[in-house]
Design a protein around this motif. Structure first.
Motif, PDB file in Angstrom:
ATOM      1  N   ALA A 219      62.533  39.950  -0.188  1.00  0.00           N
ATOM      2  CA  ALA A 219      62.132  40.810   0.934  1.00  0.00           C
ATOM      3  C   ALA A 219      62.499  40.171   2.266  1.00  0.00           C
ATOM      4  N   ARG A 220      62.370  38.854   2.331  1.00  0.00           N
ATOM      5  CA  ARG A 220      62.726  38.176   3.580  1.00  0.00           C
ATOM      6  C   ARG A 220      64.223  38.324   3.872  1.00  0.00           C
ATOM      7  N   TYR A 221      65.037  38.181   2.848  1.00  0.00           N
ATOM      8  CA  TYR A 221      66.477  38.346   3.030  1.00  0.00           C
ATOM      9  C   TYR A 221      66.818  39.773   3.474  1.00  0.00           C
ATOM     10  N   LEU A 222      66.203  40.738   2.791  1.00  0.00           N
ATOM     11  CA  LEU A 222      66.503  42.136   3.109  1.00  0.00           C
ATOM     12  C   LEU A 222      66.049  42.521   4.510  1.00  0.00           C
ATOM     13  N   SER A 223      65.011  41.864   5.015  1.00  0.00           N
ATOM     14  CA  SER A 223      64.533  42.195   6.358  1.00  0.00           C
ATOM     15  C   SER A 223      65.582  41.892   7.415  1.00  0.00           C
ATOM     16  N   ALA A 224      66.508  40.973   7.099  1.00  0.00           N
ATOM     17  CA  ALA A 224      67.565  40.616   8.045  1.00  0.00           C
ATOM     18  C   ALA A 224      68.935  41.134   7.627  1.00  0.00           C
ATOM     19  N   HIS A 225      69.052  41.593   6.373  1.00  0.00           N
ATOM     20  CA  HIS A 225      70.343  42.087   5.866  1.00  0.00           C
ATOM     21  C   HIS A 225      70.096  43.387   5.109  1.00  0.00           C
ATOM     22  N   GLY A 226      69.677  44.404   5.824  1.00  0.00           N
ATOM     23  CA  GLY A 226      69.347  45.670   5.190  1.00  0.00           C
ATOM     24  C   GLY A 226      70.499  46.213   4.361  1.00  0.00           C
ATOM     25  N   ALA A 227      70.229  46.454   3.088  1.00  0.00           N
ATOM     26  CA  ALA A 227      71.263  46.966   2.172  1.00  0.00           C
ATOM     27  C   ALA A 227      70.810  48.301   1.614  1.00  0.00           C
ATOM     28  N   THR A 228      71.688  49.295   1.676  1.00  0.00           N
ATOM     29  CA  THR A 228      71.413  50.608   1.108  1.00  0.00           C
ATOM     30  C   THR A 228      72.134  50.726  -0.222  1.00  0.00           C
ATOM     31  N   LEU A 229      71.403  51.066  -1.278  1.00  0.00           N
ATOM     32  CA  LEU A 229      71.953  51.042  -2.630  1.00  0.00           C
ATOM     33  C   LEU A 229      72.425  52.415  -3.099  1.00  0.00           C
ATOM     34  N   GLY A 230      71.762  53.462  -2.734  1.00  0.00           N
ATOM     35  CA  GLY A 230      72.069  54.780  -3.266  1.00  0.00           C
ATOM     36  C   GLY A 230      71.241  55.069  -4.501  1.00  0.00           C
TER      37      GLY A 230
END
Length: 303
Positions: A219-230
């Motif tokens: 979650a910490r990584y995603l908070s700075a590198h938002g990734a959209t998966l589909g």
């Protein structure tokens, strides 16, 4: 030293202790100890988590996501505070075990101060009916893991203006994992952590510091590198997570039932020491099927 983070963490820990005392919960006997006795444990981790989730929802609907930003912005201060708490508790129970005549862990009573402090000298350190080891096993770390995830989700909302599907998957899947662990709180009473391992720095640090601040890294990584998966990739990841959960829970259920004497159709063999090993079911297929399920889930959270 982050004084605000230290005060918040101390308040968090005090809140969990208060919940242990005031919230309802069943008392369950643990496994038989070496002296033939059985300790009783209060099972109310799930009501504590439920109260925490409800309180978080109230805060969100009243104040929005801003209050949760404290968790992401002060994560290092909270981490250091958790480290200090784990160290102080390990020192306290180690020192106390030399004077109160309590039962000691076989592996943690070697006479080597550094080793015994690390591995755990007291087997079941208690303050009255309050069991220090079982309390720390699931509450401070597991629940803080979930709260940190909310903080990182709030940080994404603050920075991006929206929450990606990848963040939702991580927060919901790990939230479910936390809730499931607390729902099955009594199962921890048959694990090595409770039955044979002492409570020392290893368990204290692991449960209070290692779990929340490493398990929340996705979650910490995603908070700075938002990734959209589909939708397709999200569905595949959720399916893989569900498979891991099924293996994890089914195999742990077999183990817990077996250790509680509910053998059912499970086959087993007796060792030279007189212990029993399961030779059928999940444990007949793999040495550690529960770890395999855990690995599947952890991998799905990182895809």
């Amino acid at each position: 030293m982050d004084a605000r983070a230290a005060m918040v963490y101390l308040g968090w820990y005090g809140y969990l202790v208060l919940c242990w005392f005031v919230l309802p919960g069943n008392w369950k006997e643990g496994t038989q100890l070496r002296d033939g006795t059985k300790l009783k444990y209060k099972m109310n981790a799930l009501p504590t988590f439920t109260a925490t989730v409800i309180a978080s929802l109230v805060v969100y609907f009243v104040y929005g996501h801003e209050p949760f930003l404290f968790l992401s912005k002060h994560c290092y201060g909270l981490m250091f505070s958790a480290f200090l708490m784990s160290t102080v508790q390990a020192l306290f129970v180690y020192t106390r075990s030399h004077f109160n005549g309590e039962m000691l862990a076989l592996e943690g009573n070697t006479g080597s101060v550094p080793y015994d402090f690390f591995i755990g000298r007291p087997l079941n350190p208690r303050l009255g009916m309050f069991d220090v080891k079982s309390f720390n096993e699931l509450r401070p770390g597991m629940m803080l893991w979930f709260m940190l995830n909310l903080g990182y989700m709030a940080q994404m909302k603050e920075d991006y203006g929206y929450i990606t599907d990848s963040m939702w998957i991580v927060v919901l899947a790990q939230g479910f994992y936390t809730a499931d662990s607390l729902w099955n709180e009594s199962a921890v009473l048959t694990t090595m952590d409770i039955t044979s391992d002492g409570f020392g720095f290893m368990l204290s640090f692991g449960t209070m510091c290692w779990i929340p601040f490493t398990f929340s890294l996705q979650a910490r990584y995603l908070s700075a590198h938002g990734a959209t998966l589909g939708s397709l990739v999200s569905t595949l990841i959720l399916g893989f997570n569900a498979l891991g959960y099924y293996i994890f829970r089914a195999s742990n259920g077999e183990k817990d039932n077996f250790r509680n004497g509910r053998i059912g159709n499970l086959k087993y063999m007796e060792t030279e020491r007189g212990t029993k090993l399961i030779t059928s079911g999940w444990w007949g297929r793999s040495r550690h099927p529960n770890y395999m399920g855990d690995l599947f889930m952890a991998l799905s959270w990182s895809l």
